[in-house]
Design a protein around this motif. Structure first.
Motif, PDB file in Angstrom:
ATOM      1  N   ALA A  30      33.706  29.068  40.464  1.00 58.17           N
ATOM      2  CA  ALA A  30      32.618  29.658  41.395  1.00 58.17           C
ATOM      3  C   ALA A  30      32.762  31.286  41.209  1.00 58.17           C
ATOM      4  N   ARG A  31      31.841  31.868  41.133  1.00 58.27           N
ATOM      5  CA  ARG A  31      31.603  33.449  40.983  1.00 58.27           C
ATOM      6  C   ARG A  31      31.710  34.124  42.476  1.00 58.27           C
ATOM      7  N   LEU A  32      32.402  34.942  42.264  1.00 61.96           N
ATOM      8  CA  LEU A  32      32.773  35.943  43.542  1.00 61.96           C
ATOM      9  C   LEU A  32      31.531  36.029  44.337  1.00 61.96           C
ATOM     10  N   ASP A  33      30.500  36.783  43.716  1.00 61.28           N
ATOM     11  CA  ASP A  33      29.265  36.927  44.533  1.00 61.28           C
ATOM     12  C   ASP A  33      28.099  35.996  44.311  1.00 61.28           C
ATOM     13  N   GLU A  34      28.589  35.017  44.228  1.00 57.76           N
ATOM     14  CA  GLU A  34      27.571  33.500  44.250  1.00 57.76           C
ATOM     15  C   GLU A  34      27.329  33.164  45.676  1.00 57.76           C
ATOM     16  N   PRO A  35      26.165  32.914  45.929  1.00 52.16           N
ATOM     17  CA  PRO A  35      25.843  32.077  47.446  1.00 52.16           C
ATOM     18  C   PRO A  35      26.597  30.852  47.194  1.00 52.16           C
ATOM     19  N   ALA A  36      27.357  30.700  48.563  1.00 50.13           N
ATOM     20  CA  ALA A  36      27.993  29.677  48.802  1.00 50.13           C
ATOM     21  C   ALA A  36      27.451  28.223  48.652  1.00 50.13           C
ATOM     22  N   GLU A  37      26.136  28.285  49.080  1.00 46.81           N
ATOM     23  CA  GLU A  37      25.172  26.982  49.123  1.00 46.81           C
ATOM     24  C   GLU A  37      25.142  26.543  47.611  1.00 46.81           C
ATOM     25  N   ARG A  38      24.823  27.613  46.608  1.00 47.27           N
ATOM     26  CA  ARG A  38      24.609  27.083  45.360  1.00 47.27           C
ATOM     27  C   ARG A  38      26.055  26.661  44.693  1.00 47.27           C
ATOM     28  N   GLY A  65      37.362  25.746  48.325  1.00 53.87           N
ATOM     29  CA  GLY A  65      37.119  24.341  48.420  1.00 53.87           C
ATOM     30  C   GLY A  65      35.773  24.156  48.662  1.00 53.87           C
ATOM     31  N   VAL A  66      35.071  22.987  48.293  1.00 54.40           N
ATOM     32  CA  VAL A  66      33.799  22.689  48.345  1.00 54.40           C
ATOM     33  C   VAL A  66      33.402  22.522  50.018  1.00 54.40           C
ATOM     34  N   ASP A  67      34.358  21.914  50.838  1.00 59.08           N
ATOM     35  CA  ASP A  67      34.046  21.741  52.216  1.00 59.08           C
ATOM     36  C   ASP A  67      33.988  23.136  52.936  1.00 59.08           C
ATOM     37  N   GLU A  68      34.548  24.039  52.682  1.00 56.42           N
ATOM     38  CA  GLU A  68      34.566  25.436  53.124  1.00 56.42           C
ATOM     39  C   GLU A  68      33.320  26.214  52.706  1.00 56.42           C
ATOM     40  N   LEU A  69      32.428  25.863  52.006  1.00 56.69           N
ATOM     41  CA  LEU A  69      31.393  26.583  51.466  1.00 56.69           C
ATOM     42  C   LEU A  69      30.199  26.240  52.208  1.00 56.69           C
ATOM     43  N   ALA A  70      30.396  25.252  53.089  1.00 51.04           N
ATOM     44  CA  ALA A  70      29.349  25.014  54.127  1.00 51.04           C
ATOM     45  C   ALA A  70      29.201  26.072  55.180  1.00 51.04           C
ATOM     46  N   ALA A  71      30.036  26.958  55.185  1.00 50.55           N
ATOM     47  CA  ALA A  71      29.918  27.934  56.095  1.00 50.55           C
ATOM     48  C   ALA A  71      29.101  29.151  55.691  1.00 50.55           C
ATOM     49  N   GLY A  72      28.519  29.007  54.446  1.00 43.57           N
ATOM     50  CA  GLY A  72      27.583  29.867  54.028  1.00 43.57           C
ATOM     51  C   GLY A  72      28.029  31.327  53.577  1.00 43.57           C
ATOM     52  N   GLY A  73      27.414  32.140  53.338  1.00 38.16           N
ATOM     53  CA  GLY A  73      27.672  33.636  52.879  1.00 38.16           C
ATOM     54  C   GLY A  73      27.941  33.545  51.313  1.00 38.16           C
ATOM     55  N   THR A  74      28.829  34.237  50.945  1.00 38.55           N
ATOM     56  CA  THR A  74      29.164  34.091  49.276  1.00 38.55           C
ATOM     57  C   THR A  74      30.557  33.566  49.058  1.00 38.55           C
ATOM     58  N   VAL A  75      30.693  33.064  47.940  1.00 40.58           N
ATOM     59  CA  VAL A  75      32.086  32.502  47.581  1.00 40.58           C
ATOM     60  C   VAL A  75      33.188  33.557  47.906  1.00 40.58           C
ATOM     61  N   GLY A  76      32.940  34.615  47.646  1.00 40.49           N
ATOM     62  CA  GLY A  76      34.110  35.916  47.894  1.00 40.49           C
ATOM     63  C   GLY A  76      34.452  35.725  49.496  1.00 40.49           C
ATOM     64  N   ASP A  77      33.479  35.701  50.337  1.00 37.27           N
ATOM     65  CA  ASP A  77      33.889  35.556  51.651  1.00 37.27           C
ATOM     66  C   ASP A  77      34.865  34.502  51.931  1.00 37.27           C
ATOM     67  N   LEU A  78      34.781  33.481  51.440  1.00 42.35           N
ATOM     68  CA  LEU A  78      35.373  32.284  51.746  1.00 42.35           C
ATOM     69  C   LEU A  78      36.649  32.030  50.807  1.00 42.35           C
ATOM     70  N   ALA A  79      36.895  32.805  49.765  1.00 39.08           N
ATOM     71  CA  ALA A  79      37.882  32.260  48.947  1.00 39.08           C
ATOM     72  C   ALA A  79      39.077  32.768  49.500  1.00 39.08           C
ATOM     73  N   HIS A  80      40.208  31.978  48.800  1.00 34.35           N
ATOM     74  CA  HIS A  80      41.613  31.969  49.432  1.00 34.35           C
ATOM     75  C   HIS A  80      42.253  32.667  48.049  1.00 34.35           C
ATOM     76  N   ARG A  81      43.418  33.422  48.645  1.00 33.65           N
ATOM     77  CA  ARG A  81      44.171  34.055  47.661  1.00 33.65           C
ATOM     78  C   ARG A  81      44.901  33.178  46.576  1.00 33.65           C
ATOM     79  N   MET A  82      45.183  33.519  45.618  1.00 33.68           N
ATOM     80  CA  MET A  82      45.661  32.474  44.224  1.00 33.68           C
ATOM     81  C   MET A  82      47.080  33.258  44.291  1.00 33.68           C
ATOM     82  N   ASN A  83      48.157  32.237  44.610  1.00 30.40           N
ATOM     83  CA  ASN A  83      49.351  32.561  44.613  1.00 30.40           C
ATOM     84  C   ASN A  83      50.302  32.071  43.341  1.00 30.40           C
TER      85      ASN A  83
END
Length: 152
Positions: A30-38, A65-83
């Motif tokens: 998923a791309r950082l600036d991509e709409p969550a719905e897409r 996670g796909v379930d988190e994307l239901a909140a809307g916004g952009t993917v970057g708004d919902l992304a978790h840090r990768m450790n």
């Protein structure tokens, strides 16, 4: 005595076997600036539960996670840090340690910040088997073929 010493040969090999590009899987992206719905629609169509989050330069920013994307916004708004990541050239032992440290089902491989793919436990096992078999046969690792645990 030789059987006892040889029993931990595979574990020792983890330290000297580098991760290779063929060892990596390519997960959904998923791309950082991509709409969550897409992103959610694409992931649902593929049956994916999660995706790595990259920017336009393929630099890793995290996962979502796909379930988190239901909140809307952009993917970057919902992304978790990768450790859980390792640099190019890392040995299997380092990747395994990172998986254990972060209780992760996979570890990302990076070249600088650029994402190359993920190493899963099944692919780590396959890489280790291939390394041991290559040594026993006196051939390059890429020449060893066997039924993959990742395909089972």
């Amino acid at each position: 005595m030789a059987e006892f010493v040889g029993a931990d040969r595979g574990l020792k090999r983890l330290s000297v076997t580098e991760i290779e590009p063929d060892d990596l899987e390519q997960p959904p992206v998923a791309r950082l600036d991509e709409p969550a719905e897409r992103a959610a629609a694409r992931m649902n169509a593929d049956g994916s539960r999660w995706a790595v989050v990259l920017d336009s330069g393929d630099e890793l920013h995290g996962w979502v996670g796909v379930d988190e994307l239901a909140a809307g916004g952009t993917v970057g708004d919902l992304a978790h840090r990768m450790n859980s990541w390792v640099p190019v050239g890392a040995p299997l032992k380092q990747a395994f340690g990172v998986m254990l440290q972060h209780d992760a089902g996979w570890v990302a491989m990076l070249e600088g910040a650029r994402f190359l793919g993920v190493l899963t436990p099944a692919k780590l096992h396959e890489a280790l088997r291939r390394s041991v078999d290559a040594d026993a046969l006196g051939v390059a690792r890429g020449q060893v073929e066997f039924d993959s645990v990742a395909d089972a």
